[in-house]
Design a protein around this motif. Structure first.
Motif, PDB file in Angstrom:
ATOM      1  N   ASP A   1       0.838  -1.216   0.000  1.00 46.11           N
ATOM      2  CA  ASP A   1       0.000   0.000   0.000  1.00 46.11           C
ATOM      3  C   ASP A   1       0.863   1.252   0.000  1.00 46.11           C
ATOM      4  N   ASP A   2       2.002   1.180   0.688  1.00 44.13           N
ATOM      5  CA  ASP A   2       2.923   2.319   0.702  1.00 44.13           C
ATOM      6  C   ASP A   2       3.400   2.623  -0.733  1.00 44.13           C
ATOM      7  N   ALA A   3       3.721   1.562  -1.499  1.00 43.94           N
ATOM      8  CA  ALA A   3       4.152   1.766  -2.897  1.00 43.94           C
ATOM      9  C   ALA A   3       3.020   2.407  -3.699  1.00 43.94           C
ATOM     10  N   PHE A   4       1.795   1.927  -3.516  1.00 44.33           N
ATOM     11  CA  PHE A   4       0.655   2.493  -4.258  1.00 44.33           C
ATOM     12  C   PHE A   4       0.451   3.969  -3.895  1.00 44.33           C
ATOM     13  N   SER A   5       0.645   4.291  -2.603  1.00 41.34           N
ATOM     14  CA  SER A   5       0.430   5.683  -2.180  1.00 41.34           C
ATOM     15  C   SER A   5       1.511   6.603  -2.775  1.00 41.34           C
ATOM     16  N   LYS A   6       2.645   6.009  -3.215  1.00 43.51           N
ATOM     17  CA  LYS A   6       3.725   6.827  -3.791  1.00 43.51           C
ATOM     18  C   LYS A   6       3.684   6.829  -5.321  1.00 43.51           C
ATOM     19  N   GLY A   7       2.642   6.227  -5.907  1.00 43.55           N
ATOM     20  CA  GLY A   7       2.500   6.324  -7.367  1.00 43.55           C
ATOM     21  C   GLY A   7       2.625   5.021  -8.127  1.00 43.55           C
ATOM     22  N   ALA A   8       2.859   3.903  -7.423  1.00 40.03           N
ATOM     23  CA  ALA A   8       2.947   2.622  -8.140  1.00 40.03           C
ATOM     24  C   ALA A   8       1.589   2.277  -8.749  1.00 40.03           C
ATOM     25  N   THR A   9       1.594   1.726  -9.960  1.00 38.19           N
ATOM     26  CA  THR A   9       0.351   1.195 -10.528  1.00 38.19           C
ATOM     27  C   THR A   9       0.306  -0.321 -10.372  1.00 38.19           C
ATOM     28  N   SER A  10       1.485  -0.922 -10.142  1.00 37.07           N
ATOM     29  CA  SER A  10       1.503  -2.339  -9.771  1.00 37.07           C
ATOM     30  C   SER A  10       2.797  -2.629  -9.027  1.00 37.07           C
ATOM     31  N   THR A  11       2.757  -3.683  -8.219  1.00 42.60           N
ATOM     32  CA  THR A  11       3.939  -4.060  -7.443  1.00 42.60           C
ATOM     33  C   THR A  11       4.292  -5.514  -7.752  1.00 42.60           C
ATOM     34  N   PHE A  12       5.606  -5.786  -7.734  1.00 42.41           N
ATOM     35  CA  PHE A  12       6.110  -7.132  -8.027  1.00 42.41           C
ATOM     36  C   PHE A  12       6.896  -7.652  -6.836  1.00 42.41           C
ATOM     37  N   ILE A  13       6.744  -8.935  -6.549  1.00 37.99           N
ATOM     38  CA  ILE A  13       7.626  -9.592  -5.585  1.00 37.99           C
ATOM     39  C   ILE A  13       8.075 -10.915  -6.205  1.00 37.99           C
ATOM     40  N   SER A  14       9.385 -11.146  -6.168  1.00 34.28           N
ATOM     41  CA  SER A  14       9.952 -12.353  -6.786  1.00 34.28           C
ATOM     42  C   SER A  14      10.383 -13.318  -5.698  1.00 34.28           C
ATOM     43  N   ILE A  15       9.959 -14.560  -5.830  1.00 29.72           N
ATOM     44  CA  ILE A  15      10.204 -15.566  -4.786  1.00 29.72           C
ATOM     45  C   ILE A  15      10.808 -16.822  -5.425  1.00 29.72           C
ATOM     46  N   PRO A  16      11.872 -17.379  -4.836  1.00 35.62           N
ATOM     47  CA  PRO A  16      12.388 -18.655  -5.354  1.00 35.62           C
ATOM     48  C   PRO A  16      11.351 -19.772  -5.173  1.00 35.62           C
ATOM     49  N   SER A  17      11.276 -20.654  -6.154  1.00 33.43           N
ATOM     50  CA  SER A  17      10.213 -21.669  -6.118  1.00 33.43           C
ATOM     51  C   SER A  17      10.369 -22.637  -4.944  1.00 33.43           C
ATOM     52  N   ASN A  18      11.598 -22.782  -4.389  1.00 29.93           N
ATOM     53  CA  ASN A  18      11.763 -23.702  -3.253  1.00 29.93           C
ATOM     54  C   ASN A  18      11.273 -23.078  -1.946  1.00 29.93           C
ATOM     55  N   LYS A  19      10.850 -21.831  -1.985  1.00 33.67           N
ATOM     56  CA  LYS A  19      10.405 -21.130  -0.776  1.00 33.67           C
ATOM     57  C   LYS A  19       8.899 -20.886  -0.788  1.00 33.67           C
ATOM     58  N   ILE A  20       8.315 -21.109  -1.962  1.00 36.18           N
ATOM     59  CA  ILE A  20       6.967 -20.594  -2.172  1.00 36.18           C
ATOM     60  C   ILE A  20       5.925 -21.263  -1.264  1.00 36.18           C
ATOM     61  N   ASP A  21       6.114 -22.557  -0.983  1.00 36.55           N
ATOM     62  CA  ASP A  21       5.115 -23.258  -0.175  1.00 36.55           C
ATOM     63  C   ASP A  21       4.930 -22.614   1.191  1.00 36.55           C
ATOM     64  N   PHE A  22       6.004 -21.980   1.696  1.00 36.81           N
ATOM     65  CA  PHE A  22       5.938 -21.408   3.046  1.00 36.81           C
ATOM     66  C   PHE A  22       5.125 -20.112   3.097  1.00 36.81           C
ATOM     67  N   ILE A  23       4.993 -19.442   1.938  1.00 40.13           N
ATOM     68  CA  ILE A  23       4.376 -18.108   1.979  1.00 40.13           C
ATOM     69  C   ILE A  23       3.245 -17.898   0.972  1.00 40.13           C
ATOM     70  N   ILE A  24       2.934 -18.935   0.195  1.00 39.44           N
ATOM     71  CA  ILE A  24       1.948 -18.763  -0.874  1.00 39.44           C
ATOM     72  C   ILE A  24       0.608 -18.247  -0.335  1.00 39.44           C
ATOM     73  N   ALA A  25       0.191 -18.774   0.822  1.00 38.86           N
ATOM     74  CA  ALA A  25      -1.117 -18.368   1.361  1.00 38.86           C
ATOM     75  C   ALA A  25      -1.120 -16.866   1.673  1.00 38.86           C
ATOM     76  N   ASP A  26       0.000 -16.360   2.200  1.00 34.19           N
ATOM     77  CA  ASP A  26       0.081 -14.929   2.528  1.00 34.19           C
ATOM     78  C   ASP A  26       0.067 -14.061   1.266  1.00 34.19           C
ATOM     79  N   LEU A  27       0.789 -14.525   0.244  1.00 32.69           N
ATOM     80  CA  LEU A  27       0.826 -13.759  -1.013  1.00 32.69           C
ATOM     81  C   LEU A  27      -0.580 -13.629  -1.591  1.00 32.69           C
ATOM     82  N   VAL A  28      -1.287 -14.739  -1.604  1.00 30.93           N
ATOM     83  CA  VAL A  28      -2.643 -14.744  -2.164  1.00 30.93           C
ATOM     84  C   VAL A  28      -3.558 -13.858  -1.311  1.00 30.93           C
TER      85      VAL A  28
END
Ligand SMILES: CC(C)(COP(=O)(O)OP(=O)(O)OC[C@H]1O[C@@H](n2cnc3c(N)ncnc32)[C@H](O)[C@@H]1OP(=O)(O)O)[C@@H](O)C(=O)NCCC(=O)NCCS
Length: 269
Positions: free
Chosen positions: A208-235
């Protein structure tokens, strides 16, 4: 036949190199000028006899991933096979430098809507050299101009991944992706000790901080061996998987690129 050679770019070639890039793209010319001033490592010029007619180069990282940098030919020398010659030589140099995989980014820019793609020749060139289209981010550089990334596998067997799969994550902040008008990245790092600060709330806050500063979209890159630990939070924070760069961190460990568009409501969990 005139002697064509790919030679290391030297300080004295910078003005001619910039002039060639500027024929095609003013922004890239400015960006290249600054980068060339910092370092000419792995930057090359294509010479016909003594005349500089093209530039290309690459950077290579600790995962043996190479990114091809500005690849431009003087307009008077396009369409004669010199692009193919230059790319062959660059691929050989990356191979010799131990590259495991090569990526190159381009865009789907059209000068007139529905008109020809500005980078059609480049795309044809990469595809001819067996590059495969791995990523498409629509409206990445600007509204109507998406990013396309091609990948080419050079060899298997890889560096040791430096991305422990279950180490705690520390969210660091956000920032504009400099080559874009309003696409922002979310930055994070693995914590060697401590518990990190990863949570849906903190991810939402930094987004939200990025959006308030003018972002129209935000990206986060995650290694695939880590994704199971955080996928629920990302979604839960409204992120969607948009693309992945195969074998980016190591063989079998991809870079998964999640994106959230402004005004998109977080998913309910
Ligand atoms: C991209 C570039 C380096 C290619 O070099 P080139 O010498 O013109 O290309 P080549 O003559 O080696 O041709 C490569 C292929 O592209 C094709 N091609 C050339 N111009 C084309 C065009 N305008 N549209 C579609 N295909 C084209 C050629 O037919 C050839 O394919 P083929 O061998 O199957 O016939 C050069 O055209 C260039 O500098 N373009 C502008 C800058 C640019 O796009 N840089 C890349 C940024 S990502």
């Amino acid at each position: 036949m005139s002697a064509q050679q790919l030679l290391p770019l030297l300080d004295e070639h910078i003005p001619s190199a910039i002039a060639i890039i500027d024929q095609h793209d003013e922004d890239d010319a400015e960006y290249a000028q600054n980068t060339y001033k910092r370092s000419l490592d792995d930057q090359y010029g294509l010479f016909l006899e003594t005349q500089l007619v093209g530039v290309s180069g690459f950077t290579i990282d600790q995962n043996d991933i190479a990114w091809i940098s500005w690849t431009y030919l003087d307009q008077n020398h396009q369409g004669k096979g010199l692009g193919s010659f230059m790319l062959d030589q660059i691929i050989d140099k990356i191979h010799m430098a131990g590259g495991r995989k090569i990526f190159v980014a381009t865009s789907d820019y059209q000068e007139t809507p529905g008109g020809p793609l500005l980078y059609a020749a480049a795309m044809k060139l990469y595809e001819k050299h067996r590059f495969v289209r791995e990523v498409f981010h629509p409206d990445y550089y600007d509204e109507g101009e998406g990013q396309i990334i091609y990948g080419l596998r050079l060899k298997t067997g890889s560096s040791i991944p430096d991305t422990p799969s279950n180490s705690p994550i520390k969210l660091i902040g956000n920032g504009l992706i400099t080559e874009t008008e309003s696409s922002w990245f979310i930055e994070w790092q693995n914590e060697e000790s401590g518990t990190g600060n990863w949570s849906v709330q903190n991810l939402r806050a930094v987004t939200d901080d990025a959006f308030s500063k003018g972002a129209t979209s935000t990206f986060i890159s995650i290694p695939s061996n880590k994704i199971d630990f955080i996928i629920a939070d990302l979604v839960a924070a409204g992120y969607k998987l948009e693309a992945r760069l195969a074998d980016y961190y190591a063989d079998g460990i991809d870079e998964m690129r999640y994106r959230k568009l402004k005004n998109q409501q977080p998913n309910q969990t």
